[in-house]
Design an enzyme around this catalytic site. Sequence first.
Site, mmCIF file in Angstrom:
data_model
loop_
_atom_site.group_PDB
_atom_site.id
_atom_site.type_symbol
_atom_site.label_atom_id
_atom_site.label_comp_id
_atom_site.label_asym_id
_atom_site.label_seq_id
_atom_site.Cartn_x
_atom_site.Cartn_y
_atom_site.Cartn_z
ATOM 1 N N GLN A 115 0.819 -1.303 0.149
ATOM 2 C CA GLN A 115 0.013 -0.122 0.136
ATOM 3 C C GLN A 115 0.601 1.287 0.196
ATOM 4 O O GLN A 115 2.032 1.636 0.784
ATOM 5 C CB GLN A 115 -1.107 -0.425 1.178
ATOM 6 C CG GLN A 115 -1.906 1.569 1.010
ATOM 7 C CD GLN A 115 -2.299 1.063 2.444
ATOM 8 O OE1 GLN A 115 -1.993 0.254 3.675
ATOM 9 N NE2 GLN A 115 -3.762 1.939 2.633
ATOM 10 N N GLY A 116 0.805 2.200 -0.774
ATOM 11 C CA GLY A 116 1.855 2.811 -1.455
ATOM 12 C C GLY A 116 0.775 4.413 -1.013
ATOM 13 O O GLY A 116 0.636 5.678 -1.745
ATOM 14 N N SER A 135 1.426 6.416 2.629
ATOM 15 C CA SER A 135 1.886 7.145 2.904
ATOM 16 C C SER A 135 3.310 7.803 2.946
ATOM 17 O O SER A 135 4.159 7.184 1.929
ATOM 18 C CB SER A 135 2.435 6.820 4.675
ATOM 19 O OG SER A 135 1.589 6.538 5.290
ATOM 20 N N SER A 189 4.576 -0.919 3.961
ATOM 21 C CA SER A 189 4.728 -2.785 4.584
ATOM 22 C C SER A 189 4.543 -3.505 3.667
ATOM 23 O O SER A 189 3.441 -3.580 2.056
ATOM 24 C CB SER A 189 3.254 -2.942 5.840
ATOM 25 O OG SER A 189 3.280 -1.910 6.787
ATOM 26 N N GLU A 191 -10.457 -2.089 5.369
ATOM 27 C CA GLU A 191 -8.814 -1.931 6.629
ATOM 28 C C GLU A 191 -9.713 -2.500 7.971
ATOM 29 O O GLU A 191 -10.491 -2.095 8.332
ATOM 30 C CB GLU A 191 -7.954 -0.835 7.076
ATOM 31 C CG GLU A 191 -6.460 -1.714 7.426
ATOM 32 C CD GLU A 191 -5.657 -0.030 6.964
ATOM 33 O OE1 GLU A 191 -5.657 0.654 6.959
ATOM 34 O OE2 GLU A 191 -4.315 -0.236 6.368
ATOM 35 N N SER A 231 -3.462 6.740 13.642
ATOM 36 C CA SER A 231 -3.421 6.698 14.575
ATOM 37 C C SER A 231 -4.316 7.326 15.304
ATOM 38 O O SER A 231 -5.625 7.331 15.374
ATOM 39 C CB SER A 231 -2.908 8.022 15.268
ATOM 40 O OG SER A 231 -3.397 9.270 15.209
ATOM 41 N N GLU A 281 -4.700 9.252 18.060
ATOM 42 C CA GLU A 281 -5.598 10.685 18.024
ATOM 43 C C GLU A 281 -6.244 11.303 16.805
ATOM 44 O O GLU A 281 -7.129 11.647 17.014
ATOM 45 C CB GLU A 281 -4.287 11.530 17.906
ATOM 46 C CG GLU A 281 -3.183 11.615 19.057
ATOM 47 C CD GLU A 281 -2.111 10.548 19.386
ATOM 48 O OE1 GLU A 281 -2.251 9.865 17.977
ATOM 49 O OE2 GLU A 281 -1.407 10.550 19.897
HETATM 50 C C1 LIG Z 1 3.839 -0.076 11.390
HETATM 51 C C2 LIG Z 1 3.541 0.206 10.358
HETATM 52 C C3 LIG Z 1 2.850 0.159 8.884
HETATM 53 C C4 LIG Z 1 2.607 0.843 8.056
HETATM 54 N N1 LIG Z 1 2.284 0.617 7.349
HETATM 55 C C5 LIG Z 1 1.637 1.298 5.905
HETATM 56 C C6 LIG Z 1 1.545 0.703 4.737
HETATM 57 O O1 LIG Z 1 1.528 -0.696 4.082
HETATM 58 N N2 LIG Z 1 1.357 1.823 3.845
HETATM 59 C C7 LIG Z 1 1.475 3.026 3.845
HETATM 60 O O2 LIG Z 1 1.278 4.323 2.964
HETATM 61 N N3 LIG Z 1 1.796 3.792 4.979
HETATM 62 C C8 LIG Z 1 1.780 2.904 5.977
HETATM 63 N N4 LIG Z 1 1.919 3.267 7.587
HETATM 64 C C9 LIG Z 1 2.481 4.461 7.804
HETATM 65 C C10 LIG Z 1 0.796 5.167 8.905
HETATM 66 O O3 LIG Z 1 -0.313 5.138 8.577
HETATM 67 C C11 LIG Z 1 0.908 6.102 9.724
HETATM 68 O O4 LIG Z 1 2.763 5.964 10.175
HETATM 69 C C12 LIG Z 1 0.023 7.248 10.255
HETATM 70 O O5 LIG Z 1 -0.806 7.020 9.134
HETATM 71 C C13 LIG Z 1 0.420 8.414 10.714
HETATM 72 O O6 LIG Z 1 1.086 8.993 10.298
HETATM 73 P P1 LIG Z 1 2.930 10.229 10.042
HETATM 74 O O7 LIG Z 1 3.354 7.955 10.692
HETATM 75 O O8 LIG Z 1 2.744 10.643 8.874
HETATM 76 O O9 LIG Z 1 2.891 10.614 11.552
HETATM 77 P P2 LIG Z 1 2.336 12.141 11.768
HETATM 78 O O10 LIG Z 1 0.594 12.052 11.380
HETATM 79 O O11 LIG Z 1 3.393 13.060 11.599
HETATM 80 O O12 LIG Z 1 1.524 12.214 13.581
HETATM 81 C C14 LIG Z 1 2.562 12.124 14.119
HETATM 82 C C15 LIG Z 1 1.662 12.491 15.724
HETATM 83 O O13 LIG Z 1 0.927 13.613 15.109
HETATM 84 C C16 LIG Z 1 -0.788 12.881 16.178
HETATM 85 N N5 LIG Z 1 -1.648 13.737 14.588
HETATM 86 C C17 LIG Z 1 -1.371 13.651 14.066
HETATM 87 N N6 LIG Z 1 -2.436 14.831 12.617
HETATM 88 C C18 LIG Z 1 -2.983 15.324 14.305
HETATM 89 C C19 LIG Z 1 -4.575 15.904 14.555
HETATM 90 N N7 LIG Z 1 -5.307 16.397 13.580
HETATM 91 N N8 LIG Z 1 -4.863 15.767 15.618
HETATM 92 C C20 LIG Z 1 -4.024 15.147 16.338
HETATM 93 N N9 LIG Z 1 -3.409 14.692 16.385
HETATM 94 C C21 LIG Z 1 -2.423 14.799 15.382
HETATM 95 C C22 LIG Z 1 0.093 11.920 14.937
HETATM 96 O O14 LIG Z 1 -1.402 11.406 16.212
HETATM 97 C C23 LIG Z 1 0.890 10.919 15.673
HETATM 98 O O15 LIG Z 1 1.073 10.977 17.183
HETATM 99 C C24 LIG Z 1 2.766 1.976 8.326
HETATM 100 C C25 LIG Z 1 2.552 2.942 10.131
HETATM 101 C C26 LIG Z 1 3.152 1.682 10.679
HETATM 102 C C27 LIG Z 1 3.439 2.028 11.957
#
Ligand SMILES: Cc1cc2nc3c(=O)[nH]c(=O)nc-3n(C[C@H](O)[C@H](O)[C@H](O)COP(=O)(O)OP(=O)(O)OC[C@H]3O[C@@H](n4cnc5c(N)ncnc54)[C@H](O)[C@@H]3O)c2cc1C
Length: 410
Positions: free
Chosen positions: A131-132, A134, A166, A249, A372, A374
Site C-alpha cells: 500500500q503506497g 504514506s 509494509s 482495513e 493513530s 489521536e
Molecule cells: C507498522 C506500520 C506499518 C505501516 N504500513 C503502512 C503501509 O503499508 N502503507 C502506508 O501507506 N502507510 C503505512 N504506515 C503509515 C501509517 O499509516 C502512518 O504512520 C500513520 O498514518 C501516521 O502518520 P505519520 O507516521 O506520518 O505521523 P504524523 O501524521 O506525522 O503524526 C505524528 C503524530 O501527530 C499526531 N497527529 C497528527 N495529526 C493530528 C491531528 N490532526 N490531531 C491530533 N493529533 C495528530 C499523530 O497521532 C501522531 O501521534 C504504517 C505505519 C506503521 C507504524
Amino acid sequence: MDLRDSPEDAAFRSEARSWLEENLVGAFAEARGLGRAGNEHEGRETRIGWERKLGAAGWTCLGWPKESGGRGATMSQQVIWNEEYSRADAPARVGVMGEGLIGPTLIAYGTEAQKERFLDPIRKGTELWCQGYSEPDAGSDLANVQTKAVRDGDEWVISGQKVWTSYAQWSDWCFVVARTDPGQLRHKGLSYLLVPMDQAGVEVRPIRQITGTAEFNEVFFDGARTDADLVVGQVNDGWRVALATLAFERGVGLLGEIVHFHKQLDRVLDQAKRNGRSADPVLRQRLAESYVRLFILRLNTLRSLTGVEGPVAPPEASISKLFWASWHRDLGELAMDVLGTEALVADGLPYQLSETQRIFLFSRADTIYGGSNEIQHNVIGERVLGLPPEPKAVPVKAQPAKAASVKAPA
Ligand SMILES: Cc1cc2nc3c(=O)[nH]c(=O)nc-3n(C[C@H](O)[C@H](O)[C@H](O)COP(=O)(O)OP(=O)(O)OC[C@H]3O[C@@H](n4cnc5c(N)ncnc54)[C@H](O)[C@@H]3O)c2cc1C
C-alpha cells in the site's frame, strides 16, 4: 443475542477446523506461528507455498463475492475462519494486502479488465501487494500527498517517495496514491494507480525497526511507469477510492487477532505465576483488568460486525481500532513489568528478542498505523460527538503572501 454458532455455522467451523488439521502438516506445520508482527521475514517461501495451498482449496478471499472468485461467505463464516486459523496457529498470511485491501477496492471500483487481470492472482497467492499511501509529509494528513504521476502516451510516469510501506520488499504490485493534477490542492487532483514494483524506476529501501527486523520500507519512484488504464476510479478522483480502501482495513480479521491476543495474555499470566510476580497486588489488578478489557473487545467487535456485510463504517471502526490498539500496547507494557529485570536482557546475541519482547516493541506501532489513536479520537469527536471540525492548516500555495498564521479554511 445468542453468540453461539448456528447449526450452519457450526458445520462451517467443523469443515474449516478439519481442513486445517489435515493440511497444516509437514513443512507447513513447522511454519506454525511464523511471520507474525516483528517477525515478518520468517519462513517466507513456506508461507508463500501455504498461501497458494489455501488459494487452491478456496480458503483465501472468503468474503469476496462468488463472481469475483471468492466464496461469498457470510460475515459470521469469515469470523469463524479467522478464529479457527488463529487457533491452529497457522503461518501468518502473506496475501493480506491483496485479499483485504486492493481486492475489495477493485471489486467495488475496478474496471472489468482490472478485475480480470488482478483478482485471480490475489486469490491464488501468486501476486503480492503493498500500500503506497504514506509519505514523509503525508501520514495522518494523507491529502498532502506529493508523489506525482504524469501522463506520457499510453503510460503514467511516477516520481516521488513513499514511506512506511509494509512488505514492499516482497511485493509484485503497489497501489499508489499520486497527484495527477498539480493545479489542484489537497484531496483534489489525486489518482489511485496500480504500479508494478519490479522495474528500474522503483527502489525499495527496508527500514530496520526496533524489533531488529524490517516490516516496512521507503519506496522511491523515479520515473517508474505503469499503463494508462491502471487507474482505479476516475483520473483525479482517487481520494474517494483511497478512502474506500481504508474502510476495508481490519474488520473480520480482528476476531482472529483476538484469539492471538488471548494466547499472548495467557503467556503473560503463566509467566506471572511462574516468577511469583502474580503476588504483586498492583500487577494482579492490571492482569485482571487486561482480561476484562479483552473480553469487552471481543464482544464489542462481534457487536460492530453484527448485521454488517462489508466494511465496518465509522464510528464503530474507529472505536474498535482505538480499543484494540490501546489494549495491545498496554499488554506489551504489562508483559514487560511481569518479566521485571529479565525484560531488559535480550535472549541471545547480537539482538535476539524473546517473543514477549518482540510483542512489546512491535505493539508500539499499533496505535499509529491504520490511523493513530489521536486521529481515531478526532473521528469520534467530529462524527459522533458533533464537536466542531478541527482547524486545518491552510495549504501553503493557497495562503496570501503575507499570511501571518495558520487559520481554519473558509
Ligand atoms: C507498522 C506500520 C506499518 C505501516 N504500513 C503502512 C503501509 O503499508 N502503507 C502506508 O501507506 N502507510 C503505512 N504506515 C503509515 C501509517 O499509516 C502512518 O504512520 C500513520 O498514518 C501516521 O502518520 P505519520 O507516521 O506520518 O505521523 P504524523 O501524521 O506525522 O503524526 C505524528 C503524530 O501527530 C499526531 N497527529 C497528527 N495529526 C493530528 C491531528 N490532526 N490531531 C491530533 N493529533 C495528530 C499523530 O497521532 C501522531 O501521534 C504504517 C505505519 C506503521 C507504524
